[in-house]
Design a protein around this motif. Structure first.
Motif, short mmCIF file in Angstrom:
data_model
loop_
_atom_site.label_atom_id
_atom_site.label_comp_id
_atom_site.label_asym_id
_atom_site.label_seq_id
_atom_site.Cartn_x
_atom_site.Cartn_y
_atom_site.Cartn_z
N ALA A 433 0.82 -1.22 0.00
CA ALA A 433 0.00 0.00 0.00
C ALA A 433 0.85 1.26 0.00
N ASN A 434 1.99 1.21 0.66
CA ASN A 434 2.87 2.37 0.76
C ASN A 434 4.21 2.00 0.12
N TRP A 435 4.26 2.15 -1.20
CA TRP A 435 5.40 1.64 -1.94
C TRP A 435 6.31 2.76 -2.45
N SER A 436 5.75 3.72 -3.16
CA SER A 436 6.58 4.76 -3.77
C SER A 436 6.03 6.14 -3.45
N TYR A 437 6.85 7.16 -3.77
CA TYR A 437 6.46 8.54 -3.54
C TYR A 437 5.77 9.17 -4.75
N GLY A 438 5.95 8.58 -5.90
CA GLY A 438 5.39 9.15 -7.11
C GLY A 438 6.11 8.61 -8.32
N THR A 439 6.00 9.33 -9.44
CA THR A 439 6.53 8.87 -10.71
C THR A 439 7.39 9.94 -11.36
N LEU A 440 8.59 9.57 -11.76
CA LEU A 440 9.42 10.42 -12.62
C LEU A 440 9.15 10.01 -14.05
N THR A 441 8.74 10.96 -14.88
CA THR A 441 8.52 10.69 -16.30
C THR A 441 9.60 11.39 -17.12
N THR A 442 10.10 10.71 -18.14
CA THR A 442 11.10 11.29 -19.02
C THR A 442 10.83 10.87 -20.45
N ASP A 443 11.46 11.57 -21.38
CA ASP A 443 11.52 11.05 -22.73
C ASP A 443 12.38 9.79 -22.70
N ALA A 444 12.15 8.90 -23.63
CA ALA A 444 12.90 7.64 -23.65
C ALA A 444 14.40 7.91 -23.75
N GLY A 445 15.16 7.23 -22.90
CA GLY A 445 16.61 7.29 -22.99
C GLY A 445 17.21 8.60 -22.56
N SER A 446 16.71 9.21 -21.47
CA SER A 446 17.22 10.52 -21.05
C SER A 446 18.18 10.44 -19.88
N ILE A 447 17.92 9.56 -18.90
CA ILE A 447 18.74 9.53 -17.70
C ILE A 447 20.01 8.71 -17.94
N LEU A 448 20.90 8.70 -16.95
CA LEU A 448 22.09 7.86 -17.04
C LEU A 448 21.69 6.39 -17.15
N TRP A 449 22.35 5.70 -18.08
CA TRP A 449 22.11 4.25 -18.30
C TRP A 449 20.62 3.94 -18.18
N PRO A 450 19.83 4.39 -19.17
CA PRO A 450 18.37 4.37 -19.05
C PRO A 450 17.72 3.06 -19.47
N PHE A 451 18.41 1.95 -19.27
CA PHE A 451 17.98 0.69 -19.86
C PHE A 451 17.37 -0.25 -18.84
N GLN A 452 16.27 -0.87 -19.22
CA GLN A 452 15.69 -1.97 -18.45
C GLN A 452 16.68 -3.13 -18.46
N ILE A 453 16.81 -3.81 -17.35
CA ILE A 453 17.82 -4.87 -17.28
C ILE A 453 17.45 -6.06 -18.16
#
Length: 502
Positions: A433-453
Motif C-alpha cells: 500500500a505504501n510503496w513509492s512517492y510518485g513517478t518520474l517521467t522522461t523522454d525515452a533514454g534521457s537519464i544515465l544508463w536508461p535501460f531496463q535490465i
C-alpha cells in the motif's frame, strides 16, 4: 472525350489550388494571420484574460495544424497537434519572460511544411526570493513542514543548547524533547494548554506569499502568521554568530510575526529568572534545504555557550526542490548506496516494505561495460563511470546525461507526477500500500544508463528505455528509481537505479 479530359484536369489538386486551404502558395505569414486565439486565466476556460495562460484557437480557412514552442537549445515541445481548432496552454515557470513565442505548422497541398510565428503575453508568477523557494516552494504554491523526528536518535525536535558552541552547532545541544513530550513543557507556552502541535503529525504550511499556518494532526488550524523576510541570506553559511565567536555560523535570520511557527516558544526567558513565555520573531537559520530546516533563537545578549533554543523541521512535499534545487542540479551514481558499489541492477518487485530487501543483483558504474547487451547500441558511451552525471534543469524541464568529461550523451524532457509525501502510492500489482512517492517521467533514454535490465516480452534481452520510473527515494541528496515492466507481479523482475547529489 475532350470535355471529360478537361474535367479530369480541373480536378487534379496539384494543378487547381483555387479555394484549397493548404495550397502551394501558402506562406508562414498567411498561416499566422489566419490563426486566432482567445486567452483565459483558468484551465476551465471560463474567464477571459489578456495575459491568460490557456488558449482556444481557430484557423481560417480551416487547416489542420501543430502548435509548438522551442526551448533555449532549439528542442521542440508540441502544445497541440492534428487539429484545425482546439486548446493549448503556455504556463512558464517563475522568472521566464511574459512574452512567449510559439509556432504554427501545417503542410501545403504538395506536402511542404509551412510554419508561422506568433507571440503572446502570458501570466508568469513573480520570481521568488531564493530563500522562499526553499521555505515555500517555487512549484506548488505552498510547502508542508513537519517535526524532524529523524534528526536525533531520541526524536527530539525542540530544546536548548549552548550558543555558538562550535562550528557544528549540534555539539552544543544540551537537551531536547520529541513532539509528544512537549505536553510536559507547557510552562513555556502562552496558555499552558496543549494545542495539538505537540504531535509528530502536526504540520506547518508556508505559502509562497509568506503566510504561515500551523495545524494539528487532524488538520485543524492552531495559529497563523507571516514570514517577513530573511536577513543576510546568500545561500551560504557565512553569517557570524551574535557573539562574534563563530564567523560562519548561520545562513541568515528568519523574521516572522509572533507565534508563526510550530511550538514558537523560547525554552527559557532569563530576563527575570523565571520561565516567562516569549515568542521569538528572529530565528537564526542553521540549516535550510529542500528537506530540512533548523532554527535557533539566542536571547539578546547571550554569549558563547549561553542558553539558546533550537527547532528541527523536515519536509517531503516539494520534490521539484529536491530534484532540481530550482536551478540545474547535477546527480551522479550513488556508489555509497551498497557496500559493493552497485548502482543499477534487478530486484524482486514489491518484495516487501523495504524495497532493498528484494535486490537480487547490481553492477557498479564501471561494471556496466559488461552489460552492453542491455543498451540501445551495444557500445559504451561514457556513462559507465563513477564520474558520469546528469543534470535536471528546472526552468527548461530538461534532463541531460554527461560523461565524466562533461560531454553530453543524451537529453530529454522530465516531470514528476502523482507525488505523495507520505510514500502513499501503492505498488503496481497492489501488494504494497505504501510503496513509492510518485513517478518520474522522461523522454525515452534521457537519464544515465536508461535501460531496463531485461525485457521479457519474447524471452530475450530486448533493449527497452523506460519513460516512467517509480520514485522509491527522493530528497536533497539521494534518488532511487525502479521500473517494473507492465504486468509484473510481486517478486517479478524489476530494474532499479541509485543516484546521489553530485
Amino acid at each position: 472525350m475532350v470535355a471529360a479530359l478537361g474535367l479530369l484536369t480541373a480536378c487534379d489538386p496539384s494543378k487547381d489550388s483555387i479555394g484549397m486551404p493548404g495550397n502551394s502558395d501558402l506562406t508562414g505569414e498567411q498561416l499566422a494571420s489566419g490563426f486566432s486565439v482567445v486567452q483565459y486565466a483558468d484551465e476551465e476556460y471560463t474567464t477571459e484574460a489578456a495575459d491568460g495562460n490557456y488558449f482556444t484557437f481557430t484557423t481560417s480557412p480551416s487547416r489542420v495544424v501543430t502548435i509548438y514552442q522551442l526551448d533555449d537549445e532549439g528542442i521542440r515541445n508540441d502544445l497541440a497537434s492534428g487539429k484545425a481548432n482546439g486548446k493549448f496552454k503556455i504556463v512558464p515557470k517563475r522568472g521566464n519572460p511574459t512574452t512567449q513565442t510559439y509556432y504554427i505548422e501545417t503542410k501545403d497541398f504538395n506536402g511542404n511544411i509551412i510554419t508561422g510565428t506568433k507571440t503572446a503575453n502570458v501570466y508568469v508568477p513573480q520570481e521568488l526570493e531564493p530563500y522562499m523557494r526553499l521555505l515555500a516552494t517555487d512549484s506548488y504554491g505552498s510547502k508542508t513542514w513537519k517535526w524532524d523526528t529523524e534528526f536525533r536518535e531520541d526524536g527530539a525536535v525542540w530544546g536548548n543548547a549552548g550558543y555558538a558552541a562550535g562550528d557544528d552547532w549540534t555539539s552544543g545541544i544540551w537537551w531536547g524533547s520529541n513532539p509528544e513530550g512537549l505536553t510536559t513543557q507547557l510552562n513555556h507556552s502562552e496558555t499552558g494548554v496543549a494545542t495539538g502541535e505537540e504531535s509528530s503529525a502536526a504540520t506547518m504550511v508556508i505559502y509562497d506569499d509568506g503566510n504561515v499556518a500551523c495545524f494539528d494532526a487532524g488538520g485543524n488550524q492552531i495559529r497563523k502568521g507571516k514570514i517577513q523576510g530573511v536577513d543576510g541570506w546568500t545561500g551560504e553559511r557565512n553569517n557570524a554568530s551574535a557573539d562574534g565567536s563563530q564567523a560562519n555560523w548561520s545562513y541568515g535570520t528568519l523574521i516572522t510575526t509572533e507565534g508563526a511557527i510550530l511550538w514558537p516558544f523560547q525554552i527559557n526567558n532569563h530576563s527575570d529568572g523565571h520561565d516567562n513565555t516569549l515568542y521569538p520573531t528572529r530565528f537564526e537559520i542553521l540549516q535550510l534545504d529542500a528537506n530540512h530546516m533548523k532554527l535557533m533563537y539566542p536571547q539578546a545578549g547571550v554569549g558563547g555557550w549561553g542558553e539558546a533554543t533550537w527547532w528541527a523541521f523536515k519536509s517531503n512535499s516539494d520534490p521539484e526542490a529536491a530534484l532540481t534545487g530550482f536551478d540545474a542540479k547535477a546527480w551522479t551514481w550513488d556508489t555509497e548506496f551498497r557496500e559493493d558499489g552497485a548502482v543499477w541492477g534487478n530486484a524482486g518487485y514489491a518484495a516487501g516494505e523495504d524495497w532493498t530487501s528484494g535486490i537480487w543483483w547490481g553492477s557498479n558504474p564501471e561494471g556496466l561495460t559488461t552489460q552492453l547487451n542491455h543498451s540501445d547500441t551495444g557500445e559504451a558511451t561514457g556513462e559507465e563511470s563513477s564520474d558520469a552525471y546528469m543534470t535536471f534543469d528546472w526552468k527548461s524541464g530538461k534532463v541531460t546525461s554527461y560523461n565524466a568529461a562533461g560531454t553530453a550523451i543524451r537529453s530529454g524532457n522530465f516531470g514528476i507526477t502523482n507525488w505523495n509525501e507520505n510514500r502513499g502510492i501503492p505498488s503496481a500489482e497492489g501488494s504494497q500500500a505504501n510503496w513509492s512517492y510518485g513517478t518520474l517521467t522522461t523522454d525515452a533514454g534521457s537519464i544515465l544508463w536508461p535501460f531496463q535490465i531485461n525485457n521479457h516480452s519474447d524471452g530475450h534481452d530486448n533493449t527497452t528505455c523506460p519513460t516512467t520510473f517509480e520514485i522509491l527515494q527522493l530528497d536533497a541528496d539521494h534518488m532511487k528509481l525502479m521500473y517494473p515492466q507492465a504486468g509484473v507481479g510481486g517478486w517479478g523482475e524489476a530494474t532499479w537505479w541509485a543516484f546521489k547529489k553530485k
